[in-house]
Motif scaffolding. Structure first.
Motif, PDB file in Angstrom:
ATOM      1  N   GLY A   1      29.930  41.282  38.283  1.00 18.60           N
ATOM      2  CA  GLY A   1      29.205  41.453  37.036  1.00 18.60           C
ATOM      3  C   GLY A   1      28.225  42.610  37.042  1.00 18.60           C
ATOM      4  N   ASP A   2      28.086  43.319  38.169  1.00 19.10           N
ATOM      5  CA  ASP A   2      27.128  44.421  38.273  1.00 19.10           C
ATOM      6  C   ASP A   2      27.642  45.747  37.729  1.00 19.10           C
ATOM      7  OD1 ASP A   2      25.289  42.767  39.403  1.00 19.10           O
ATOM      8  OD2 ASP A   2      25.575  43.476  41.457  1.00 19.10           O
ATOM      9  N   ILE A   3      28.940  45.898  37.560  1.00 18.47           N
ATOM     10  CA  ILE A   3      29.504  47.184  37.137  1.00 18.47           C
ATOM     11  C   ILE A   3      29.333  47.360  35.631  1.00 18.47           C
ATOM     12  CG2 ILE A   3      31.589  48.602  37.036  1.00 18.47           C
ATOM     13  CD1 ILE A   3      32.560  47.169  39.529  1.00 18.47           C
ATOM     14  N   ASP A   4      28.837  48.536  35.238  1.00 19.12           N
ATOM     15  CA  ASP A   4      28.669  48.880  33.827  1.00 19.12           C
ATOM     16  C   ASP A   4      29.855  49.748  33.405  1.00 19.12           C
ATOM     17  OD1 ASP A   4      27.768  49.407  31.279  1.00 19.12           O
ATOM     18  OD2 ASP A   4      26.337  50.937  31.936  1.00 19.12           O
ATOM     19  N   TYR A   5      30.767  49.183  32.628  1.00 12.73           N
ATOM     20  CA  TYR A   5      31.972  49.890  32.202  1.00 12.73           C
ATOM     21  C   TYR A   5      31.775  50.650  30.901  1.00 12.73           C
ATOM     22  CZ  TYR A   5      34.454  47.140  35.704  1.00 12.73           C
ATOM     23  OH  TYR A   5      34.875  46.573  36.881  1.00 12.73           O
TER      24      TYR A   5
ATOM     25  N   ASN B   1      41.071  42.353  40.255  1.00 15.42           N
ATOM     26  CA  ASN B   1      41.524  41.001  40.524  1.00 15.42           C
ATOM     27  C   ASN B   1      40.630  40.065  39.713  1.00 15.42           C
ATOM     28  OD1 ASN B   1      42.132  38.471  41.553  1.00 15.42           O
ATOM     29  ND2 ASN B   1      42.463  39.248  43.625  1.00 15.42           N
ATOM     30  N   ALA B   2      41.168  39.568  38.608  1.00 18.22           N
ATOM     31  CA  ALA B   2      40.372  38.749  37.689  1.00 18.22           C
ATOM     32  C   ALA B   2      39.932  37.439  38.313  1.00 18.22           C
ATOM     33  CB  ALA B   2      41.173  38.478  36.421  1.00 18.22           C
ATOM     34  N   ASP B   3      40.672  36.951  39.301  1.00 19.12           N
ATOM     35  CA  ASP B   3      40.298  35.695  39.948  1.00 19.12           C
ATOM     36  C   ASP B   3      39.108  35.878  40.880  1.00 19.12           C
ATOM     37  OD1 ASP B   3      42.367  34.424  38.649  1.00 19.12           O
ATOM     38  OD2 ASP B   3      43.789  34.847  40.264  1.00 19.12           O
ATOM     39  N   LEU B   4      39.039  37.006  41.542  1.00 19.51           N
ATOM     40  CA  LEU B   4      37.928  37.262  42.469  1.00 19.51           C
ATOM     41  C   LEU B   4      36.695  37.807  41.761  1.00 19.51           C
ATOM     42  CD1 LEU B   4      39.747  38.826  45.542  1.00 19.51           C
ATOM     43  CD2 LEU B   4      38.814  36.529  45.314  1.00 19.51           C
ATOM     44  N   TYR B   5      36.899  38.533  40.665  1.00 15.91           N
ATOM     45  CA  TYR B   5      35.798  39.172  39.944  1.00 15.91           C
ATOM     46  C   TYR B   5      35.873  38.839  38.456  1.00 15.91           C
ATOM     47  CZ  TYR B   5      35.986  41.729  44.308  1.00 15.91           C
ATOM     48  OH  TYR B   5      36.022  42.044  45.631  1.00 15.91           O
ATOM     49  N   PRO B   6      35.641  37.572  38.089  1.00 15.43           N
ATOM     50  CA  PRO B   6      35.820  37.184  36.681  1.00 15.43           C
ATOM     51  C   PRO B   6      34.824  37.835  35.735  1.00 15.43           C
ATOM     52  CG  PRO B   6      34.892  35.391  37.958  1.00 15.43           C
ATOM     53  CD  PRO B   6      35.273  36.465  38.928  1.00 15.43           C
ATOM     54  N   ARG B   7      33.580  38.031  36.155  1.00 14.03           N
ATOM     55  CA  ARG B   7      32.590  38.649  35.263  1.00 14.03           C
ATOM     56  C   ARG B   7      32.904  40.131  35.053  1.00 14.03           C
ATOM     57  NH1 ARG B   7      27.064  35.929  37.579  1.00 14.03           N
ATOM     58  NH2 ARG B   7      27.418  33.881  36.665  1.00 14.03           N
ATOM     59  N   ASN B   8      33.235  40.832  36.141  1.00 18.16           N
ATOM     60  CA  ASN B   8      33.615  42.240  35.994  1.00 18.16           C
ATOM     61  C   ASN B   8      34.845  42.361  35.103  1.00 18.16           C
ATOM     62  OD1 ASN B   8      31.562  43.381  37.499  1.00 18.16           O
ATOM     63  ND2 ASN B   8      32.727  43.404  39.392  1.00 18.16           N
ATOM     64  N   HIS B   9      35.791  41.443  35.248  1.00 15.39           N
ATOM     65  CA  HIS B   9      36.998  41.484  34.432  1.00 15.39           C
ATOM     66  C   HIS B   9      36.642  41.295  32.953  1.00 15.39           C
ATOM     67  CE1 HIS B   9      40.790  39.806  32.719  1.00 15.39           C
ATOM     68  NE2 HIS B   9      41.261  40.879  33.327  1.00 15.39           N
ATOM     69  N   ALA B  10      35.768  40.320  32.666  1.00  9.73           N
ATOM     70  CA  ALA B  10      35.353  40.082  31.281  1.00  9.73           C
ATOM     71  C   ALA B  10      34.600  41.293  30.731  1.00  9.73           C
ATOM     72  CB  ALA B  10      34.487  38.828  31.198  1.00  9.73           C
ATOM     73  N   ASN B  11      33.707  41.886  31.529  1.00  9.78           N
ATOM     74  CA  ASN B  11      32.975  43.081  31.093  1.00  9.78           C
ATOM     75  C   ASN B  11      33.918  44.255  30.859  1.00  9.78           C
ATOM     76  OD1 ASN B  11      30.645  41.604  31.368  1.00  9.78           O
ATOM     77  ND2 ASN B  11      30.084  42.488  33.339  1.00  9.78           N
ATOM     78  N   LEU B  12      34.900  44.395  31.727  1.00  9.05           N
ATOM     79  CA  LEU B  12      35.877  45.474  31.607  1.00  9.05           C
ATOM     80  C   LEU B  12      36.701  45.311  30.326  1.00  9.05           C
ATOM     81  CD1 LEU B  12      37.367  47.915  32.818  1.00  9.05           C
ATOM     82  CD2 LEU B  12      38.688  46.310  34.203  1.00  9.05           C
ATOM     83  N   ARG B  13      37.144  44.106  30.041  1.00  8.05           N
ATOM     84  CA  ARG B  13      37.915  43.863  28.813  1.00  8.05           C
ATOM     85  C   ARG B  13      37.062  44.128  27.570  1.00  8.05           C
ATOM     86  NH1 ARG B  13      42.743  41.388  29.060  1.00  8.05           N
ATOM     87  NH2 ARG B  13      42.457  40.404  27.033  1.00  8.05           N
ATOM     88  N   SER B  14      35.790  43.731  27.617  1.00  5.15           N
ATOM     89  CA  SER B  14      34.898  43.963  26.477  1.00  5.15           C
ATOM     90  C   SER B  14      34.667  45.455  26.260  1.00  5.15           C
ATOM     91  CB  SER B  14      33.561  43.273  26.702  1.00  5.15           C
ATOM     92  OG  SER B  14      33.729  41.890  26.740  1.00  5.15           O
TER      93      SER B  14
END
Length: 187
Positions: free
Chosen positions: A4-8, A24-37
């Motif tokens: 969740g720390d990465i600013d996309y 890897n959405a399973d290992l990094y779910p917050r980053n994945h959600a931020n990336l999709r947003s």
């Protein structure tokens, strides 16, 4: 760096698409959600589904039951587990029935375990050990129901508790059968 720390928001479209293919959405779910947003904010539509296979195996791939991964919505908010009401009711009813049956068997000093070819009657210490196994099964089922009502992000704690209590239950089950064999052949 934590999940969740990465600013996309400063990424360009091709960088976002590359990150979507590799994350890897399973290992990094917050980053994945931020990336999709970030992708949706930049392009104006949902990102394409990933078409590249995972580059490395998931860490829990070889376990019998992988630990749960917290779920997050597209805004990065935690989504608690949901168990349908019918399933919750059946889990509670089955666990109470199992504990009641085991308690009655210990009270009468004859806990019957049905099997294909007759079944066995447990008495004394073997019945008490089987009651311990039934109590552990009761607790495992109640942990599942409690996880539904707990809205905090702690599925991993419930999963660990379920694994520990389940292991203790299987140990009690095996101990009960060993005690039954010992009682049967040493009378």
């Amino acid at each position: 760096m934590k999940d969740g720390d990465i600013d996309y928001s400063k990424y360009e479209r091709h960088e976002l698409e590359e990150a979507l293919e590799r994350i890897n959405a399973d290992l990094y779910p917050r980053n994945h959600a931020n990336l999709r947003s970030a992708y949706q904010a930049l392009v104006g539509k949902q990102p394409p589904p990933p078409n590249v296979p995972r580059l490395r195996p998931e860490p829990a791939q070889f376990e019998d039951e992988p630990p749960p991964v917290p779920k997050y919505d597209e805004h990065g908010r935690y989504v608690p587990n949901h168990i349908p009401a019918g399933e919750r009711l059946s889990l509670v009813a089955l666990s109470l029935l199992l504990l009641t049956y085991g308690s009655y068997g210990v009270w009468t000093n004859d806990l019957y375990l049905p099997a294909r070819r007759g079944g066995i009657h447990l008495n004394d210490s073997s019945a008490w050990a089987m009651l311990g196994a039934f109590a552990c099964a009761f607790l495992c089922m109640l942990v599942l129901v409690a996880d539904h009502y707990d809205r905090r992000n702690n599925e991993l704690n419930y999963w660990r508790a379920s694994r520990v209590v389940g292991g203790l239950g299987w140990s009690c089950f095996v101990l009960s059968l060993i005690l039954w064999i010992f009682q049967r052949f040493h009378q």
